[in-house]
Design a protein around this motif. Structure first.
Motif, PDB file in Angstrom:
ATOM      1  N   GLY A 134      57.672  60.635 109.327  1.00  0.00           N
ATOM      2  CA  GLY A 134      57.973  59.555 110.265  1.00  0.00           C
ATOM      3  C   GLY A 134      57.315  58.244 109.891  1.00  0.00           C
ATOM      4  O   GLY A 134      57.924  57.165 110.032  1.00  0.00           O
TER       5      GLY A 134
ATOM      6  N   MET B 235      53.656  62.200 111.266  1.00  0.00           N
ATOM      7  CA  MET B 235      54.376  61.652 112.430  1.00  0.00           C
ATOM      8  C   MET B 235      55.703  62.382 112.553  1.00  0.00           C
ATOM      9  O   MET B 235      56.506  62.380 111.619  1.00  0.00           O
ATOM     10  CB  MET B 235      54.616  60.140 112.277  1.00  0.00           C
ATOM     11  CG  MET B 235      55.403  59.543 113.452  1.00  0.00           C
ATOM     12  SD  MET B 235      55.794  57.792 113.260  1.00  0.00           S
ATOM     13  CE  MET B 235      54.208  57.047 113.625  1.00  0.00           C
ATOM     14  N   ASP B 236      55.934  63.033 113.728  1.00  0.00           N
ATOM     15  CA  ASP B 236      57.185  63.789 113.880  1.00  0.00           C
ATOM     16  C   ASP B 236      58.340  62.860 114.222  1.00  0.00           C
ATOM     17  O   ASP B 236      58.179  61.641 114.382  1.00  0.00           O
ATOM     18  CB  ASP B 236      57.032  64.886 114.937  1.00  0.00           C
ATOM     19  CG  ASP B 236      56.726  64.341 116.326  1.00  0.00           C
ATOM     20  OD1 ASP B 236      57.023  63.167 116.598  1.00  0.00           O
ATOM     21  OD2 ASP B 236      56.177  65.115 117.154  1.00  0.00           O
TER      22      ASP B 236
ATOM     23  N   PHE C 130      60.194  62.585 116.948  1.00  0.00           N
ATOM     24  CA  PHE C 130      60.174  61.946 118.262  1.00  0.00           C
ATOM     25  C   PHE C 130      59.351  60.652 118.222  1.00  0.00           C
ATOM     26  O   PHE C 130      59.799  59.604 118.708  1.00  0.00           O
ATOM     27  CB  PHE C 130      59.574  62.900 119.306  1.00  0.00           C
ATOM     28  CG  PHE C 130      60.315  64.192 119.460  1.00  0.00           C
ATOM     29  CD1 PHE C 130      61.575  64.222 120.029  1.00  0.00           C
ATOM     30  CD2 PHE C 130      59.754  65.384 119.020  1.00  0.00           C
ATOM     31  CE1 PHE C 130      62.257  65.421 120.185  1.00  0.00           C
ATOM     32  CE2 PHE C 130      60.419  66.576 119.161  1.00  0.00           C
ATOM     33  CZ  PHE C 130      61.686  66.606 119.731  1.00  0.00           C
ATOM     34  N   SER C 131      58.171  60.738 117.630  1.00  0.00           N
ATOM     35  CA  SER C 131      57.293  59.567 117.568  1.00  0.00           C
ATOM     36  C   SER C 131      57.897  58.481 116.689  1.00  0.00           C
ATOM     37  O   SER C 131      57.805  57.284 116.992  1.00  0.00           O
ATOM     38  CB  SER C 131      55.912  59.966 117.027  1.00  0.00           C
ATOM     39  OG  SER C 131      55.322  60.958 117.851  1.00  0.00           O
ATOM     40  N   ALA C 132      58.535  58.897 115.596  1.00  0.00           N
ATOM     41  CA  ALA C 132      59.142  57.918 114.694  1.00  0.00           C
ATOM     42  C   ALA C 132      60.283  57.174 115.392  1.00  0.00           C
ATOM     43  O   ALA C 132      60.396  55.945 115.288  1.00  0.00           O
ATOM     44  CB  ALA C 132      59.647  58.619 113.440  1.00  0.00           C
TER      45      ALA C 132
ATOM     46  N   LYS D 137      60.687  56.710 118.602  1.00  0.00           N
ATOM     47  CA  LYS D 137      60.106  55.838 119.626  1.00  0.00           C
ATOM     48  C   LYS D 137      59.536  54.570 119.004  1.00  0.00           C
ATOM     49  O   LYS D 137      59.704  53.461 119.533  1.00  0.00           O
ATOM     50  CB  LYS D 137      59.022  56.595 120.378  1.00  0.00           C
ATOM     51  CG  LYS D 137      58.474  55.856 121.582  1.00  0.00           C
ATOM     52  CD  LYS D 137      57.476  56.721 122.342  1.00  0.00           C
ATOM     53  CE  LYS D 137      56.929  55.981 123.560  1.00  0.00           C
ATOM     54  NZ  LYS D 137      55.924  56.796 124.292  1.00  0.00           N
ATOM     55  N   ALA D 138      58.878  54.734 117.844  1.00  0.00           N
ATOM     56  CA  ALA D 138      58.314  53.559 117.154  1.00  0.00           C
ATOM     57  C   ALA D 138      59.410  52.609 116.706  1.00  0.00           C
ATOM     58  O   ALA D 138      59.268  51.376 116.799  1.00  0.00           O
ATOM     59  CB  ALA D 138      57.482  54.027 115.962  1.00  0.00           C
TER      60      ALA D 138
ATOM     61  N   GLU E 269      60.679  50.688 119.604  1.00  0.00           N
ATOM     62  CA  GLU E 269      59.707  49.698 120.073  1.00  0.00           C
ATOM     63  C   GLU E 269      59.579  48.501 119.132  1.00  0.00           C
ATOM     64  O   GLU E 269      58.788  47.589 119.389  1.00  0.00           O
ATOM     65  CB  GLU E 269      58.339  50.374 120.236  1.00  0.00           C
ATOM     66  CG  GLU E 269      58.296  51.368 121.389  1.00  0.00           C
ATOM     67  CD  GLU E 269      56.981  52.140 121.438  1.00  0.00           C
ATOM     68  OE1 GLU E 269      56.182  52.001 120.471  1.00  0.00           O
ATOM     69  OE2 GLU E 269      56.759  52.880 122.416  1.00  0.00           O
TER      70      GLU E 269
ATOM     71  N   ARG F 295      64.239  65.607 125.103  1.00  0.00           N
ATOM     72  CA  ARG F 295      63.173  64.848 124.428  1.00  0.00           C
ATOM     73  C   ARG F 295      63.759  63.859 123.428  1.00  0.00           C
ATOM     74  O   ARG F 295      63.262  62.741 123.275  1.00  0.00           O
ATOM     75  CB  ARG F 295      62.225  65.812 123.710  1.00  0.00           C
ATOM     76  CG  ARG F 295      61.344  66.636 124.643  1.00  0.00           C
ATOM     77  CD  ARG F 295      60.375  67.486 123.845  1.00  0.00           C
ATOM     78  NE  ARG F 295      59.433  66.639 123.100  1.00  0.00           N
ATOM     79  CZ  ARG F 295      58.636  67.097 122.150  1.00  0.00           C
ATOM     80  NH1 ARG F 295      58.686  68.381 121.800  1.00  0.00           N
ATOM     81  NH2 ARG F 295      57.802  66.279 121.525  1.00  0.00           N
TER      82      ARG F 295
ATOM     83  N   ALA G 240      63.351  59.818 123.562  1.00  0.00           N
ATOM     84  CA  ALA G 240      62.785  59.092 122.417  1.00  0.00           C
ATOM     85  C   ALA G 240      63.711  58.002 121.904  1.00  0.00           C
ATOM     86  O   ALA G 240      63.318  57.224 121.031  1.00  0.00           O
ATOM     87  CB  ALA G 240      62.466  60.078 121.296  1.00  0.00           C
TER      88      ALA G 240
END
Length: 819
Positions: A607, A631-632, A634-636, A638-639, A642, A668, A672
């Motif tokens: 990610g 970084m999985d 979901f986090s990627a 979301k980033a 953002e 999820r 995300a």
């Protein structure tokens, strides 16, 4: 006695009829009147031997009536018996003053009444001739009275009073004995009950209590010594109670005061240095006296059992969470290599291969698909058992969904020489709202089972609407899957819906399978508000029937039949794609599939790398794995949303890829900010369709994008016809002859009905569709299906376009049949 005429004066109809019945049974003549005024009228007109009058009556009462009789010379000597309760001593004085002959107390004894009547009638004449009236002065209860009365009258009246007193005394003795017996019975019942019981009066004083209650709360107190003991004081002074005494007493008092019909609470106290639990139940006493009954029921064993159940539940939930975690982990680990097997096999099958290589690879692909199905079934069953499976809701075309299942399994049926058909009733709703995927899964399982266990004949699907069960805004649909297979013995039919069970072990050895499909299907059907059942007999085939409750859908939200065709077609657009994947094998598989589709691919291994790369490259789409180090996915995602990859990449389409198959993953992904989701192992067509859906944004004009087409190649499938009619060429030839004879007339009639009678037009098209199916003309049948859909949608331009297309196909069929 037959000549004695008795006048009954009684305002109560029930009492009057009862008295009349008693007198008539004894041979008296009876007249009934309801008031004193009417009684005087009867006395003027008829000869009466005796008057029996109630005392309390509206208007003229019994005493006044008696006085009126004594004042009239014509009937002054007629004896009068008054029916009274004699509840007040003054009643005797009133009776003497009014001139009453006798009294009978209510409620009267029948034999006693008759004896009084006979006694009065016998002495009537003697007393009337020898009576001597005297004036007597006397004082009674502090008052002076002057009474003019015949001695005989006074004697009989006092005698009647005495007899009534004796009668009441005997009745009181009987009642008292019954009361004593009842009290003894009550005491015995209270003593024999395991519950500790106390009876309270309206002031919450203890009236009675059994031995077990007294031993705990008032030890050493006998039953006779309970009177006046305060309930609250007894509970408080025992020192056993744990918890709030005021709360307990407020509840008891609310029942005693009539504010509640029942009060119950659980509380504990120490007994022999051990905690004991009791359930207090307070119910009101019946009747006007008030009060309540307090029952103390020991529930110590129940409480211990509840604690064990809670502990067992916690252990089971912990084990279930472990199982779910294990299944999710194992799913991920199994799907990752399976992704490579299926993907590379699919990719290799699209290259130039020899016939033997193609056969071998197709066998590998079938085996991998079976393994994937097994994994999915086990996960589905696990989610259903754990109540983690949730049904999605979206509008879809019911007919298209079910027809798509049948079409996808048609080749499987053909390979076994079977007929597979579906018939959808005209009143089945077009648009419904529910979980399309799970509904199709149920039908896949049932048709798959039928094909598996059928060696000749066919599988026939019937879809109908159950109108009688429909509610506002809901549709109840029934689907029946009938086959001509081996059937199921009656004693085995309940077993087939259990997990990992089939009719017998030989079935598993001969036909294969895990026995999960029907168990999952039953659970899914019940989640949809329906039931799944079977009707079968060994050697005669089976009929599996299920019903589901679906919401009424919005037709404007449906994709058309042609758009469905477009979605299954290849997307010719080429895109630049960023593949985010840490597994080298999966990278190779996905890259090969994407490049085969004509896309260009760049790769990021996690990610963090993906977020960084997007800030410096220009791509159309991100294909994002979810399980990655550092970084999985979901986090990627979301980033990226953002803006950490720059504003240009903030709205880039993102498709999630995951072998993590447990529930909640899709939610999820949506949270995300991902646009779509595809499960591993990724397959060529599903990946292609997902990319097309996401990149088209749902705005494609279907009519411009795709020409009318049908999926079948053969104009007339004679091999299928031979299997369908078991080699009966004469029957098939007759059906073909009828088609050649009727089809042109039906087309002309349809053209005349268009725009005038839609109902007739739909019937004609439905008939043509069935005729094409009967002679195994799949291209013409599918054209008729599309024509029927346009008629239902009231798409006139589409109707004329499809009619021309059907007419051309019908001409090809006729030419083929005439060869």
């Amino acid at each position: 006695m037959d000549s004695n005429h008795i006048l009954v004066v009684e305002d109560s109809l029930t009492q009057a009829v009862k008295l009349e019945y008693i007198l008539l049974e004894r041979g008296f003549q009876v007249s009934l009147v309801s008031s004193g005024e009417k009684a005087l009228g009867v006395l003027e007109e008829k000869d009466v031997d005796l008057v029996i009058s109630d005392v309390v009556m509206p208007g003229m009462d019994g005493y006044e009536l008696c006085e009126k009789i004594r004042e009239n010379v014509r009937y002054e000597n007629v004896p009068v018996i008054l029916l009274t309760s004699l509840s007040e001593p003054g009643d005797i004085i009133k009776g003497l003053k009014s001139g009453a002959t006798n009294f009978v107390t209510k409620p009267y004894d029948e034999d006693f009444l008759i004896s009084r009547i006979e006694s009065v009638l016998k002495s009537k004449y003697f007393e009337s001739e020898n009576s001597t009236t005297q004036e007597v002065d006397f004082e009674f209860q502090g008052e002076k009275h002057v009474l003019k009365a015949d001695f005989s009258q006074v004697f009989h009246l006092l005698l009647a009073t005495y007899e009534n007193t004796l009668l009441q005394s005997r009745q009181l003795d009987v009642a008292n004995r019954k009361l004593i017996d009842r009290e003894e019975q009550l005491s015995s019942v209270l003593a024999s009950m395991s519950a500790k019981i106390a009876v309270l009066d309206p002031r919450m004083k203890i009236i009675a209590a059994n031995d077990s209650w007294r031993k705990i709360f008032v030890p050493g107190t006998s039953e006779e010594g309970l009177g006046g003991i305060d309930f609250e004081e007894a509970i408080s002074s025992s020192g056993f109670l744990r918890g709030s005494l005021s709360k307990l007493m407020d509840g008891v008092r609310s029942v005693v005061d009539g504010k509640r019909k029942m009060f119950s609470c659980e509380y504990s106290f120490e007994s022999n240095d051990k905690p004991c639990w009791y359930l207090l139940e307070v119910t009101p006493m019946q009747g006007d006296s008030g009060g309540a009954v307090a029952s103390f029921i020991e529930i110590t064993e129940r409480k211990a059992m509840e604690r064990e159940i809670i502990r067992a539940r916690d252990v089971a939930e912990k084990a279930n969470r472990f199982k779910s975690s294990f299944l999710a982990s194992m799913s991920h680990e199994i799907r990752t290599p399976l992704n490579a097997i299926i993907g590379m096999t699919d990719l290799t099958l699209r290259s130039d291969l020899s016939a033997k290589q193609t056969e071998n690879l197709e066998l590998v692909k079938v085996s991998a698909d079976q393994l994937l199905t097994l994994i999915n079934d086990i996960l589905d069953l696990s989610k259903v058992e754990a109540r983690m499976l949730t049904l999605e809701e979206s509008d879809f075309s019911l007919g298209d969904a079910l027809l798509g299942v049948v079409k996808s399994m048609d080749q499987q049926a053909r390979d076994k020489g079977l007929v597979l058909s579906i018939d959808i009733d005209d009143d089945v709703p077009k648009a419904v709202c529910g979980d399309q995927v799970r509904l199709k899964q149920i039908l896949f399982n049932l048709i798959g089972n039928s094909i598996k266990f059928t060696s000749q004949g066919g599988v026939f699907v019937q879809v109908s609407k159950l109108e009688e069960d429909s509610e506002a805004g809901k549709e109840v649909v029934q689907v029946a899957v009938r086959d001509t297979g081996i059937g199921i013995p009656e004693d085995k039919q309940s077993l087939i819906f259990e997990s990992f069970r089939q009719a017998d072990d030989s079935t598993t050895r001969k036909f294969g399978g895990t026995g999960l499909g029907l168990a999952i299907s039953r659970e899914l059907v019940e989640m949809m508000g329906g039931r799944l059942g079977v009707n079968s007999s060994e050697g005669c085939g089976s009929v599996f029937t299920f019903s589901v409750v679906l919401k009424t859908g919005d037709p404007s939200n449906l994709v058309s039949s042609r758009e469905s065709l477009l979605e299954s077609a290849e997307d010719v657009s080429e895109h630049s794609i960023l593949l985010v994947e840490d597994n080298p094998i999966n990278v190779l598989v996905a890259t090969s599939l994407l490049e085969k589709m004509g896309h260009t691919v760049q790769v990021a291994s996690n990610g963090i790398e993906a977020v960084s790369m997007l800030s410096g490259i220009d791509v159309d789409l991100v294909l994002m794995d979810l399980e990655m180090p550092e970084m999985d996915g979901f986090s990627a995602a979301k980033a990226i949303r953002e803006g950490k990859s720059g504003d240009a990449a903030r709205n880039i389409p993102i498709i999630a890829m995951s072998a993590h198959a447990m529930s909640g993953v899709k939610d999820r992904c949506a949270k995300a900010g991902m646009d779509s989701y595809i499960a591993k192992p990724v397959q060529y067509l599903s990946l292609q369709e997902t990319i097309f859906r996401v990149m088209s944004g749902g705005t494609v004009d279907v009519r411009k994008a795709v020409e009318p087409t049908v999926s079948s190649v053969k104009v007339v499938d004679r091999e299928k016809a031979a299997a369908m009619y078991q080699g009966d060429t004469e029957l098939y030839a007759e059906l073909c002859s009828l088609f050649l004879k009727d089809v042109q007339d039906e087309i002309l009639t349809l053209k005349e009905a268009l725009g005038k009678d839609t109902s007739m037009a739909r019937r004609i098209v439905h008939t043509m569709k069935s005729s094409c199916a009967a002679i195994c003309a799949p291209r013409a049948r599918e054209a008729a299906i599309l024509l029927e859909k346009n008629l239902i949608d009231e798409d006139l331009s589409g109707v004329h376009e499809q009619l021309a297309f059907f007419e051309a196909e019908a001409a090809k069929v006729c030419a083929e049949l005439r060869k």
